[in-house]
Write a protein that holds these residues in place. Structure first.
Motif, PDB file in Angstrom:
ATOM      1  N   ALA A  50      31.285  47.918  19.642  1.00 13.33           N
ATOM      2  CA  ALA A  50      32.147  48.162  18.483  1.00 13.33           C
ATOM      3  C   ALA A  50      33.564  48.511  18.942  1.00 13.33           C
ATOM      4  CB  ALA A  50      31.565  49.276  17.613  1.00 13.33           C
ATOM      5  N   ALA A  51      33.668  49.270  20.036  1.00 13.54           N
ATOM      6  CA  ALA A  51      34.983  49.608  20.588  1.00 13.54           C
ATOM      7  C   ALA A  51      35.689  48.361  21.104  1.00 13.54           C
ATOM      8  CB  ALA A  51      34.837  50.637  21.707  1.00 13.54           C
ATOM      9  N   ALA A  52      34.933  47.442  21.709  1.00 10.95           N
ATOM     10  CA  ALA A  52      35.528  46.185  22.169  1.00 10.95           C
ATOM     11  C   ALA A  52      36.069  45.399  20.981  1.00 10.95           C
ATOM     12  CB  ALA A  52      34.490  45.353  22.930  1.00 10.95           C
ATOM     13  N   LEU A  53      35.328  45.379  19.887  1.00 16.52           N
ATOM     14  CA  LEU A  53      35.802  44.690  18.682  1.00 16.52           C
ATOM     15  C   LEU A  53      37.048  45.371  18.117  1.00 16.52           C
ATOM     16  CD1 LEU A  53      32.338  43.956  17.093  1.00 16.52           C
ATOM     17  CD2 LEU A  53      34.012  42.239  17.828  1.00 16.52           C
ATOM     18  N   ALA A  54      37.062  46.688  18.143  1.00 13.98           N
ATOM     19  CA  ALA A  54      38.254  47.420  17.696  1.00 13.98           C
ATOM     20  C   ALA A  54      39.451  47.088  18.584  1.00 13.98           C
ATOM     21  CB  ALA A  54      37.983  48.927  17.690  1.00 13.98           C
ATOM     22  N   GLU A  55      39.202  46.924  19.872  1.00  9.26           N
ATOM     23  CA  GLU A  55      40.273  46.535  20.794  1.00  9.26           C
ATOM     24  C   GLU A  55      40.767  45.127  20.491  1.00  9.26           C
ATOM     25  OE1 GLU A  55      43.039  46.629  23.983  1.00  9.26           O
ATOM     26  OE2 GLU A  55      42.136  48.161  22.710  1.00  9.26           O
ATOM     27  N   HIS A  56      39.862  44.214  20.152  1.00 12.33           N
ATOM     28  CA  HIS A  56      40.283  42.865  19.751  1.00 12.33           C
ATOM     29  C   HIS A  56      41.172  42.948  18.513  1.00 12.33           C
ATOM     30  CE1 HIS A  56      38.004  40.681  22.689  1.00 12.33           C
ATOM     31  NE2 HIS A  56      36.835  41.105  22.245  1.00 12.33           N
ATOM     32  N   SER A  57      40.791  43.784  17.556  1.00 13.96           N
ATOM     33  CA  SER A  57      41.613  43.964  16.346  1.00 13.96           C
ATOM     34  C   SER A  57      42.983  44.530  16.701  1.00 13.96           C
ATOM     35  CB  SER A  57      40.923  44.902  15.356  1.00 13.96           C
ATOM     36  OG  SER A  57      39.777  44.313  14.821  1.00 13.96           O
TER      37      SER A  57
ATOM     38  N   ASP B   8      29.431  48.888  34.304  1.00 15.02           N
ATOM     39  CA  ASP B   8      30.461  47.855  34.488  1.00 15.02           C
ATOM     40  C   ASP B   8      31.749  48.250  33.778  1.00 15.02           C
ATOM     41  OD1 ASP B   8      28.644  46.153  35.833  1.00 15.02           O
ATOM     42  OD2 ASP B   8      28.079  45.134  33.964  1.00 15.02           O
ATOM     43  N   ILE B   9      31.596  48.717  32.557  1.00 16.09           N
ATOM     44  CA  ILE B   9      32.766  49.099  31.757  1.00 16.09           C
ATOM     45  C   ILE B   9      33.439  50.320  32.373  1.00 16.09           C
ATOM     46  CG2 ILE B   9      33.493  49.970  29.500  1.00 16.09           C
ATOM     47  CD1 ILE B   9      31.200  48.143  28.338  1.00 16.09           C
ATOM     48  N   ALA B  10      32.651  51.297  32.784  1.00 19.96           N
ATOM     49  CA  ALA B  10      33.208  52.496  33.415  1.00 19.96           C
ATOM     50  C   ALA B  10      33.988  52.135  34.675  1.00 19.96           C
ATOM     51  CB  ALA B  10      32.082  53.478  33.747  1.00 19.96           C
ATOM     52  N   HIS B  11      33.413  51.252  35.490  1.00 19.34           N
ATOM     53  CA  HIS B  11      34.082  50.826  36.723  1.00 19.34           C
ATOM     54  C   HIS B  11      35.418  50.150  36.408  1.00 19.34           C
ATOM     55  CE1 HIS B  11      34.659  49.310  40.765  1.00 19.34           C
ATOM     56  NE2 HIS B  11      34.840  48.097  40.243  1.00 19.34           N
ATOM     57  N   THR B  12      35.431  49.236  35.460  1.00 24.81           N
ATOM     58  CA  THR B  12      36.661  48.526  35.103  1.00 24.81           C
ATOM     59  C   THR B  12      37.715  49.484  34.550  1.00 24.81           C
ATOM     60  OG1 THR B  12      35.419  46.498  34.702  1.00 24.81           O
ATOM     61  CG2 THR B  12      37.605  46.650  33.684  1.00 24.81           C
ATOM     62  N   ALA B  13      37.270  50.492  33.797  1.00 23.01           N
ATOM     63  CA  ALA B  13      38.196  51.475  33.219  1.00 23.01           C
ATOM     64  C   ALA B  13      38.577  52.568  34.205  1.00 23.01           C
ATOM     65  CB  ALA B  13      37.566  52.107  31.983  1.00 23.01           C
ATOM     66  N   ASP B  14      37.944  52.570  35.383  1.00 22.75           N
ATOM     67  CA  ASP B  14      38.168  53.606  36.392  1.00 22.75           C
ATOM     68  C   ASP B  14      37.843  54.991  35.822  1.00 22.75           C
ATOM     69  OD1 ASP B  14      38.763  54.486  38.950  1.00 22.75           O
ATOM     70  OD2 ASP B  14      40.885  54.830  38.472  1.00 22.75           O
ATOM     71  N   VAL B  15      36.657  55.053  35.206  1.00 23.85           N
ATOM     72  CA  VAL B  15      36.158  56.283  34.608  1.00 23.85           C
ATOM     73  C   VAL B  15      34.743  56.509  35.157  1.00 23.85           C
ATOM     74  CG1 VAL B  15      35.399  57.315  32.420  1.00 23.85           C
ATOM     75  CG2 VAL B  15      37.509  55.975  32.494  1.00 23.85           C
ATOM     76  N   PRO B  16      34.384  57.724  35.540  1.00 24.78           N
ATOM     77  CA  PRO B  16      33.005  57.966  35.981  1.00 24.78           C
ATOM     78  C   PRO B  16      32.019  57.568  34.872  1.00 24.78           C
ATOM     79  CG  PRO B  16      34.389  59.861  36.489  1.00 24.78           C
ATOM     80  CD  PRO B  16      35.215  58.940  35.638  1.00 24.78           C
ATOM     81  N   ALA B  17      30.944  56.908  35.259  1.00 30.98           N
ATOM     82  CA  ALA B  17      29.987  56.376  34.275  1.00 30.98           C
ATOM     83  C   ALA B  17      29.467  57.462  33.347  1.00 30.98           C
ATOM     84  CB  ALA B  17      28.838  55.674  34.992  1.00 30.98           C
ATOM     85  N   GLY B  18      29.238  58.642  33.861  1.00 37.84           N
ATOM     86  CA  GLY B  18      28.742  59.726  33.018  1.00 37.84           C
ATOM     87  C   GLY B  18      29.717  60.143  31.936  1.00 37.84           C
ATOM     88  N   ASN B  19      31.001  59.956  32.180  1.00 41.52           N
ATOM     89  CA  ASN B  19      32.020  60.329  31.191  1.00 41.52           C
ATOM     90  C   ASN B  19      32.052  59.384  29.996  1.00 41.52           C
ATOM     91  OD1 ASN B  19      32.676  62.240  33.074  1.00 41.52           O
ATOM     92  ND2 ASN B  19      34.822  61.666  33.264  1.00 41.52           N
ATOM     93  N   VAL B  20      31.539  58.186  30.161  1.00 42.55           N
ATOM     94  CA  VAL B  20      31.561  57.202  29.075  1.00 42.55           C
ATOM     95  C   VAL B  20      30.839  57.763  27.853  1.00 42.55           C
ATOM     96  CG1 VAL B  20      30.824  54.891  28.365  1.00 42.55           C
ATOM     97  CG2 VAL B  20      31.745  55.262  30.665  1.00 42.55           C
TER      98      VAL B  20
ATOM     99  N   ARG C 172      39.930  57.020  26.552  1.00 46.90           N
ATOM    100  CA  ARG C 172      39.205  56.275  25.512  1.00 46.90           C
ATOM    101  C   ARG C 172      39.791  54.874  25.367  1.00 46.90           C
ATOM    102  NH1 ARG C 172      35.887  57.003  21.192  1.00 46.90           N
ATOM    103  NH2 ARG C 172      36.286  55.693  19.377  1.00 46.90           N
ATOM    104  N   GLN C 173      41.112  54.773  25.352  1.00 45.27           N
ATOM    105  CA  GLN C 173      41.765  53.462  25.220  1.00 45.27           C
ATOM    106  C   GLN C 173      41.452  52.580  26.424  1.00 45.27           C
ATOM    107  OE1 GLN C 173      43.310  52.023  22.591  1.00 45.27           O
ATOM    108  NE2 GLN C 173      43.277  50.217  23.892  1.00 45.27           N
ATOM    109  N   ARG C 174      41.441  53.159  27.617  1.00 50.17           N
ATOM    110  CA  ARG C 174      41.072  52.389  28.819  1.00 50.17           C
ATOM    111  C   ARG C 174      39.649  51.868  28.708  1.00 50.17           C
ATOM    112  NH1 ARG C 174      42.808  56.607  32.133  1.00 50.17           N
ATOM    113  NH2 ARG C 174      40.787  56.696  33.166  1.00 50.17           N
ATOM    114  N   LEU C 175      38.754  52.701  28.196  1.00 54.37           N
ATOM    115  CA  LEU C 175      37.366  52.279  28.018  1.00 54.37           C
ATOM    116  C   LEU C 175      37.254  51.150  26.985  1.00 54.37           C
ATOM    117  CD1 LEU C 175      35.615  55.749  28.186  1.00 54.37           C
ATOM    118  CD2 LEU C 175      35.140  53.793  29.703  1.00 54.37           C
ATOM    119  N   MET C 176      38.018  51.250  25.920  1.00 52.52           N
ATOM    120  CA  MET C 176      37.997  50.199  24.895  1.00 52.52           C
ATOM    121  C   MET C 176      38.509  48.876  25.463  1.00 52.52           C
ATOM    122  SD  MET C 176      39.259  52.386  21.566  1.00 52.52           S
ATOM    123  CE  MET C 176      39.181  51.011  20.414  1.00 52.52           C
ATOM    124  N   ALA C 177      39.616  48.945  26.189  1.00 54.35           N
ATOM    125  CA  ALA C 177      40.175  47.733  26.800  1.00 54.35           C
ATOM    126  C   ALA C 177      39.219  47.155  27.828  1.00 54.35           C
ATOM    127  CB  ALA C 177      41.538  48.035  27.425  1.00 54.35           C
ATOM    128  N   ALA C 178      38.601  48.028  28.612  1.00 59.80           N
ATOM    129  CA  ALA C 178      37.638  47.563  29.618  1.00 59.80           C
ATOM    130  C   ALA C 178      36.423  46.942  28.947  1.00 59.80           C
ATOM    131  CB  ALA C 178      37.214  48.729  30.515  1.00 59.80           C
TER     132      ALA C 178
END
Length: 186
Positions: A55-62, A31-43, A8-14
């Motif tokens: 919203a997760a990206a904003l939480a990561e900025h915070s 794109d986000i799944a690829h950057t996080a190295d997570v299968p797209a379906g798992n997102v 989840r944290q990798r996805l937020m950072a990605a």
């Protein structure tokens, strides 16, 4: 569960990285799944919609802002904290030249969307920065710390925007030096 939290944290950072580099509209869940190295379906296990990822990206900025300000808070002098903040911004000048301020550009982009309310969430991240900067000025005993905070953060947003629009990292360096001089003069 530790693995799920790390994923989840990798996805937020990605999400924060990809949205900053591509913008909301051009970014896909793939794109986000690829950057996080997570299968797209798992997102979809972690985030049901693209807006959930934004919203997760904003939480990561915070979270990143909390880490930065937490490190700066270890310094005993509020003026030095602020100067170090400016130095950190200047240190990101090449990234700013390519993509702008991560939170500022996202806030501007989200403001143009008709739906969601994520624009207010982006504003909340900027408010966290303003509040931290205001505390530094207050600790320095300066009058109108809220206005000084607006001046400093506004100057950062302006130099970040100009650095990006003109693709010139030296704008950030010059204006950062000007801000350091201003802080020394207070």
């Amino acid at each position: 569960m530790k693995t799920a939290g790390a994923k989840r944290q990798r996805l937020m950072a990605a999400a924060a990285q990809v949205v900053h580099q591509q913008g909301v509209e051009r970014t896909t869940i793939a794109d986000i799944a690829h950057t996080a190295d997570v299968p797209a379906g798992n997102v979809y296990y972690y985030f049901k919609t693209k807006d959930d990822l934004i919203a997760a990206a904003l939480a990561e900025h915070s979270r990143q802002l909390a880490v930065i300000t937490g490190e700066l808070d270890r310094r005993p002098d509020p003026r030095e904290r602020l100067k170090s903040l400016v130095d950190g911004w200047v240190g990101q000048r090449d990234l700013a030249a390519r993509f702008g301020c991560p939170t500022g550009t996202l806030a501007a982009e989200l403001d143009k969307r008709a739906e969601g309310g994520l624009d207010a969430e982006a504003g909340n991240v900027i408010r966290l920065l303003l509040d931290w900067v205001e505390r530094q000025f207050r600790e320095m005993g300066l009058p109108e710390p809220d206005g000084l905070a607006l001046t400093l953060v506004g100057a950062y947003q302006g130099m970040s925007l100009l650095t990006n629009a003109l693709r010139d990292p030296e704008i950030m360096a010059r204006e950062g030096a000007r801000l350091i001089g201003w802080l020394d003069s207070l």
